[in-house]
Design a protein around this motif. Structure first.
Motif, mmCIF file in Angstrom:
data_model
loop_
_atom_site.group_PDB
_atom_site.id
_atom_site.type_symbol
_atom_site.label_atom_id
_atom_site.label_comp_id
_atom_site.label_asym_id
_atom_site.label_seq_id
_atom_site.Cartn_x
_atom_site.Cartn_y
_atom_site.Cartn_z
ATOM 1 N N HIS A 1 28.501 34.341 22.979
ATOM 2 C CA HIS A 1 29.125 35.417 23.046
ATOM 3 C C HIS A 1 28.942 36.167 22.043
ATOM 4 C CE1 HIS A 1 31.650 39.048 23.882
ATOM 5 N NE2 HIS A 1 33.277 38.368 23.565
ATOM 6 N N ARG A 2 28.929 36.949 21.140
ATOM 7 C CA ARG A 2 29.019 36.949 19.575
ATOM 8 C C ARG A 2 29.909 38.407 19.317
ATOM 9 N NH1 ARG A 2 23.414 35.151 16.652
ATOM 10 N NH2 ARG A 2 22.132 36.777 18.524
ATOM 11 N N MET A 3 30.635 38.319 20.130
ATOM 12 C CA MET A 3 31.241 39.781 19.646
ATOM 13 C C MET A 3 30.788 41.978 19.331
ATOM 14 S SD MET A 3 33.599 37.702 16.973
ATOM 15 C CE MET A 3 32.854 38.063 15.616
ATOM 16 N N HIS A 4 29.533 41.535 19.742
ATOM 17 C CA HIS A 4 29.306 43.370 19.528
ATOM 18 C C HIS A 4 29.985 44.182 19.692
ATOM 19 C CE1 HIS A 4 24.920 40.930 17.733
ATOM 20 N NE2 HIS A 4 25.030 40.073 19.413
ATOM 21 N N GLU A 5 30.217 43.986 20.946
ATOM 22 C CA GLU A 5 31.142 45.652 21.242
ATOM 23 C C GLU A 5 32.481 45.862 20.189
ATOM 24 O OE1 GLU A 5 32.008 45.149 25.365
ATOM 25 O OE2 GLU A 5 29.625 45.954 25.789
ATOM 26 N N LYS A 6 32.994 44.131 19.609
ATOM 27 C CA LYS A 6 34.156 43.687 18.759
ATOM 28 C C LYS A 6 32.996 44.673 17.632
ATOM 29 C CE LYS A 6 38.176 43.609 18.193
ATOM 30 N NZ LYS A 6 39.415 44.881 18.736
ATOM 31 N N MET A 7 32.660 44.735 17.051
ATOM 32 C CA MET A 7 32.213 45.153 15.770
ATOM 33 C C MET A 7 32.012 46.695 15.445
ATOM 34 S SD MET A 7 29.695 41.302 15.677
ATOM 35 C CE MET A 7 29.312 41.834 13.494
ATOM 36 N N GLY A 8 31.137 46.849 16.853
ATOM 37 C CA GLY A 8 31.246 48.124 16.763
ATOM 38 C C GLY A 8 32.511 48.973 16.839
ATOM 39 N N GLU A 9 33.818 48.231 17.335
ATOM 40 C CA GLU A 9 34.687 49.416 16.859
ATOM 41 C C GLU A 9 35.373 48.738 15.219
ATOM 42 O OE1 GLU A 9 37.849 47.716 19.635
ATOM 43 O OE2 GLU A 9 35.706 48.376 21.693
ATOM 44 N N TYR B 1 42.728 39.697 25.134
ATOM 45 C CA TYR B 1 42.324 40.000 25.534
ATOM 46 C C TYR B 1 41.496 41.074 23.895
ATOM 47 C CZ TYR B 1 44.388 39.734 29.794
ATOM 48 O OH TYR B 1 45.162 39.639 31.166
ATOM 49 N N PRO B 2 40.467 40.885 23.972
ATOM 50 C CA PRO B 2 39.874 41.049 22.199
ATOM 51 C C PRO B 2 39.843 42.560 22.531
ATOM 52 C CG PRO B 2 38.243 39.684 23.560
ATOM 53 C CD PRO B 2 39.711 40.023 24.432
ATOM 54 N N LEU B 3 39.525 43.339 23.596
ATOM 55 C CA LEU B 3 38.977 44.577 23.241
ATOM 56 C C LEU B 3 40.633 45.477 23.247
ATOM 57 C CD1 LEU B 3 35.282 45.085 24.745
ATOM 58 C CD2 LEU B 3 35.812 44.714 22.233
ATOM 59 N N ARG B 4 41.276 45.508 23.351
ATOM 60 C CA ARG B 4 42.756 45.930 23.343
ATOM 61 C C ARG B 4 42.463 46.357 21.561
ATOM 62 N NH1 ARG B 4 47.378 43.970 27.413
ATOM 63 N NH2 ARG B 4 46.129 44.060 29.012
ATOM 64 N N TYR C 1 33.650 38.061 10.532
ATOM 65 C CA TYR C 1 34.743 38.826 9.319
ATOM 66 C C TYR C 1 35.720 39.052 9.733
ATOM 67 C CZ TYR C 1 34.877 41.261 13.627
ATOM 68 O OH TYR C 1 34.832 41.952 15.173
ATOM 69 N N PRO C 2 36.247 39.321 8.836
ATOM 70 C CA PRO C 2 37.944 39.051 9.106
ATOM 71 C C PRO C 2 38.218 39.947 10.414
ATOM 72 C CG PRO C 2 37.613 40.025 7.042
ATOM 73 C CD PRO C 2 36.424 40.271 7.303
ATOM 74 N N GLY C 3 39.144 39.161 11.061
ATOM 75 C CA GLY C 3 39.805 39.748 12.800
ATOM 76 C C GLY C 3 38.751 39.142 13.416
ATOM 77 N N GLN C 4 37.301 38.515 13.577
ATOM 78 C CA GLN C 4 36.729 38.339 14.427
ATOM 79 C C GLN C 4 37.111 37.186 15.623
ATOM 80 O OE1 GLN C 4 35.208 34.856 15.319
ATOM 81 N NE2 GLN C 4 35.033 34.323 12.572
ATOM 82 N N TYR C 5 37.216 36.938 17.071
ATOM 83 C CA TYR C 5 37.569 35.864 17.321
ATOM 84 C C TYR C 5 37.024 34.942 18.175
ATOM 85 C CZ TYR C 5 35.314 39.007 21.457
ATOM 86 O OH TYR C 5 34.810 40.152 22.072
ATOM 87 N N ASN C 6 35.282 34.787 18.083
ATOM 88 C CA ASN C 6 35.303 34.619 18.302
ATOM 89 C C ASN C 6 33.781 32.978 17.970
ATOM 90 O OD1 ASN C 6 34.566 33.579 21.357
ATOM 91 N ND2 ASN C 6 33.315 34.135 21.657
#
Lengths: 372, 186, 178
Positions: A50-58, B178-181, C120-125
């Motif tokens: 899981h590489r946080m693509h959706e979070k990076m989009g934000e 909850y990371p997307l919050r 990047y700063p703030g990444q979680y995983n």
């Protein structure tokens, strides 16, 4: 056997497959409850990539999010480029020049052949035959050479831009592609001779992993999985985007619902992709490859937008919620293998373990795309 | 699949969910017309609920939005809306959660498409209170919703009531965030 | 998750032998360097390039490193090809610890080196670099690195093991333009 005797004899044990296992195409983990040689329950566990693509989009601006599109499904990355370009162009109302759309289609279809070739080779390797992989990779390297000459990378393409493509194709690419098609066309019957008629392969694939059309609908499975279940559904035809409506091609559909049907859909799609590329090369118009007046800093109007394309593994769609700023408020990526593999648990019940792995391979998962 | 029937039934459903204390705004047709002025309505709304959009059905322009019908309903009506769409042979494509932190709400978005040939996309959305984000599950109707809901729970903390397995899925088992919050800080 | 209880590689390093056999060691190292067995350990995009380098055209077997083993107990070199995230980290540690000595680690691709585009700063995983928990011998930059880069990385590793380079180094300016 009576139910009483069955319940007395029944003794299950747990088996852990993965996350590092050669048969799972990456870092998929499957927790299997076995009843002898048969599967009682097989639960895929995701998240190992899981590489946080959706979070990076934000977090990133619309332009900064481009490189992520190459790293979702690295085997058919151009389709993902296409979806993202289409999504933002839809939101911004950008009209793409026709030449750029043709170039997009040509590269996307080359990419699809490349993806199916690797899928073919790796799948047969899962089943124990190493030679076809070498043949497939030989052809694949030629496609990668062609794509590298225009995109600049071998796998993780970042070739499209909002309003067109980054780089125009040249005559070398066109003649190279034509030469490749001429060489590749007779290869597919050769693959069938080499592999498809093999008795061992037929025994392992025919009738294995039945996935009905209704099961596909309930789980949202798309792509070759759905078309191997007798449903004629392809985004290129049903929800036309780009210049696909102007091109003549067939959607291969097989009604057998088994692993062999899914394998055959992929093989036939390669032939159809060749047809598409040939027509697109013939029709390729002159003109610019980038739209004029694309703003440097994009700020799509408020609201949410949806766009879907047919990637090599099924429907890839994106939903973005824009709040009118230069980043997305929410970026949702709908990956096809996520839905395709989610039916594995239900469909693999009662299967032999060795069959289940052949079935999993026929779903052709790409794990980083599932985990996103 | 009958487009008109889906629209009719969803309109009926959405109209049921409109708050009873505003009887003058019950008519769904009025809601459709009003939807264009969504932003103005949001600026005006200073009530304790602060809902940016009224429940109802909007026909959206496909070329602009990518969907044909845009439906907003109450969270407790999600199962009924799903049953309507399932009965018409639609498939659930994805479940998305959005954190509207300023309004103190979560939005759950269900995307439906039709695999039978005709192009028809429906998006169903429901808003829940951010402090008590309970949405009924639709796993029993669409098996594919299982993973999507589980992921939405994991990344946003929206609780799908009745879901058989709300366990960690993409994140490590010991993740307690909850990371997307939008208020998430690593 | 209990990741803390897994000893890191640095703690479990084998102490040097009391009596040294230098010449014999060099001979053994030469043998080892000429047949490195990498572990099939594909995580993400880089795994496809690793596969490519083992197949037609690039043919890693020219350098004796084509025997990809699925089991860590049969392999000499771990090629970390892809992003390691926090859920995968304990598994990577266990796999490394299961490999017999002597063993080497190649960090292939930007993700394995530093987290790459996902840091990047703030990444979680994402774990930002496998060298935070493994002793990395060779770094191969690229996103993903070309198969030639992987081959060059393996040659570098050979050089590190034996002390001299088996194949002549190709200078970029003298390389044949294809």
């Amino acid at each position: 056997m009576s139910t009483l005797a069955q319940s007395q004899l029944r003794e299950t044990f747990e088996l852990n497959i993965g996350p590092q296992h050669p048969a799972t195409h990456g870092v998929l983990r499957i927790k299997v409850v076995m009843d002898g040689e048969y599967i009682d329950r097989a639960e895929p566990i995701l998240g190992y990539i899981h590489r946080m693509h959706e979070k990076m989009g934000e977090n990133r601006t619309w332009n900064q999010f481009w490189p992520n599109m190459g790293r979702l499904d690295y085997l058919s990355a151009i389709a993902y480029n296409h979806c993202y370009a289409g999504l933002v162009e839809r939101a911004m109302g950008i009209v793409v020049p026709e030449r750029a759309e043709y170039i997009r289609v040509i590269t996307a279809e080359l990419n699809r052949i490349q993806s199916h070739l690797l899928g073919f080779g790796a799948y047969i390797m899962d089943l124990g035959g190493f030679t076809p992989l070498m043949y497939a990779m030989d052809e694949r390297e030629q496609i990668l050479d062609l794509l590298e000459s225009v995109t600049g990378s071998r796998l993780t393409y970042c070739y499209f831009r909002f309003g067109g493509v980054y780089n125009d194709i040249d005559d070398d690419f066109i003649t190279g592609t034509r030469a490749f098609l001429k060489r590749f066309r007779p290869q597919i019957p050769m693959y069938h001779k080499l592999v498809t008629g093999n008795v061992i392969l037929m025994d392992r694939l025919i009738g294995v992993g039945p996935v009905s059309a209704e099961l596909c609908r309930k789980y949202g499975a798309t792509g070759p999985v759905l078309r191997g279940s007798g449903v004629n559904y392809d985004i290129r035809r049903n929800e036309p985007y780009s210049v696909y409506p102007e091109l003549d091609f067939d959607i291969p559909v097989y009604k057998e619902c088994d692993s062999m049907a899914r394998y055959m859909v992929r093989m036939d799609e390669m032939v159809q992709s060749c047809r598409i590329i040939e027509q697109a090369l013939n029709k390729l118009p002159e003109g610019p490859v980038m739209a004029e007046k694309v703003p440097k800093s994009l700020k799509p109007p408020k609201g949410d937008y949806h766009y879907a394309v047919e990637a090599a593994r099924g429907t890839f769609s994106m939903r973005t919620v824009s709040d009118g700023t230069n980043t997305s408020y929410r970026m949702r990526l709908r990956s096809p293998t996520y839905s395709n593999v989610s039916l594995f648990e239900e469909a693999s019940r009662g299967m032999l373990l060795s069959d289940a792995l052949a079935f999993l391979g026929s779903l052709d998962p790409v794990i980083p795309e599932m985990d996103r | 699949m009958d487009r008109a029937k889906i629209k009719r039934e969803l309109e009926k459903l959405a109209a049921e969910g409109l708050p009873a204390e505003q009887p003058q705004e019950v008519a769904p047709v009025a809601v459709q017309a009003e939807a264009e002025g969504e932003d103005k309505a949001k600026a005006k709304a200073k009530k304790e609920e602060d809902v940016p959009r009224k429940n109802g059905v909007i026909e959206t322009e496909y070329a602009k939005r990518g969907t044909h019908l845009d439906v907003q309903i109450n969270p407790d009506q999600v199962v009924r809306a799903t049953e309507i769409l399932d009965g018409e042979g639609m498939t659930l494509e994805m479940v998305t959660g959005v954190d509207w932190i300023k309004e103190g709400q979560f939005e759950v978005i269900y995307d439906y498409s039709y695999p039978g040939g005709q192009l028809f996309r429906v998006v169903v959305r429901a808003r829940v209170d951010r402090n008590k984000p309970d949405v009924p599950t639709v796993c029993h109707i669409y098996g594919g919703a299982n993973w999507h809901e589980r992921e939405t729970w994991e990344l946003l903390g929206i609780n799908f009531v009745g879901h058989p397995q709300l366990e960690h899925f993409l994140l490590p088992e010991d993740a307690d965030f909850y990371p997307l919050r939008k208020d998430f800080k690593p | 998750m209990g990741t803390e209880s897994i000893p890191t590689a640095v703690e479990t390093a084998i102490p040097p032998a009391l009596v040294q056999f230098h010449q014999l060691d060099q001979l053994r190292m030469l043998a080892r360097a000429n047949s490195l067995w990498p572990m099939t350990f594909g995580l993400a995009c880089c795994a496809i390039e690793m596969l490519s380098s083992g197949c037609a055209r690039f043919d890693l077997s020219r350098f004796g490193a084509e025997v990809f083993r699925p089991s860590p107990r049969q392999s000499d070199v771990m090629i970390v090809a892809g992003t390691v995230n926090k859920k995968m980290l304990p598994a990577v540690k266990i796999l490394y610890d299961q490999m017999p000595e002597p063993k080497w680690v190649i960090a292939m691709g930007n993700c394995a080196i530093s987290g790459g585009p996902f840091a990047y700063p703030g990444q979680y995983n994402v774990v930002e670099g496998v060298d935070s928990f493994l002793p990395v011998d060779v770094y191969i930059p690229g996103c993903p690195p070309r198969p030639e880069a992987l081959i060059e990385g393996l040659l570098e590793l050979e050089e590190k093991i034996t002390g001299h380079r088996r194949w002549p180094r190709v200078k970029p300016e003298t390389a044949v333009k294809g």
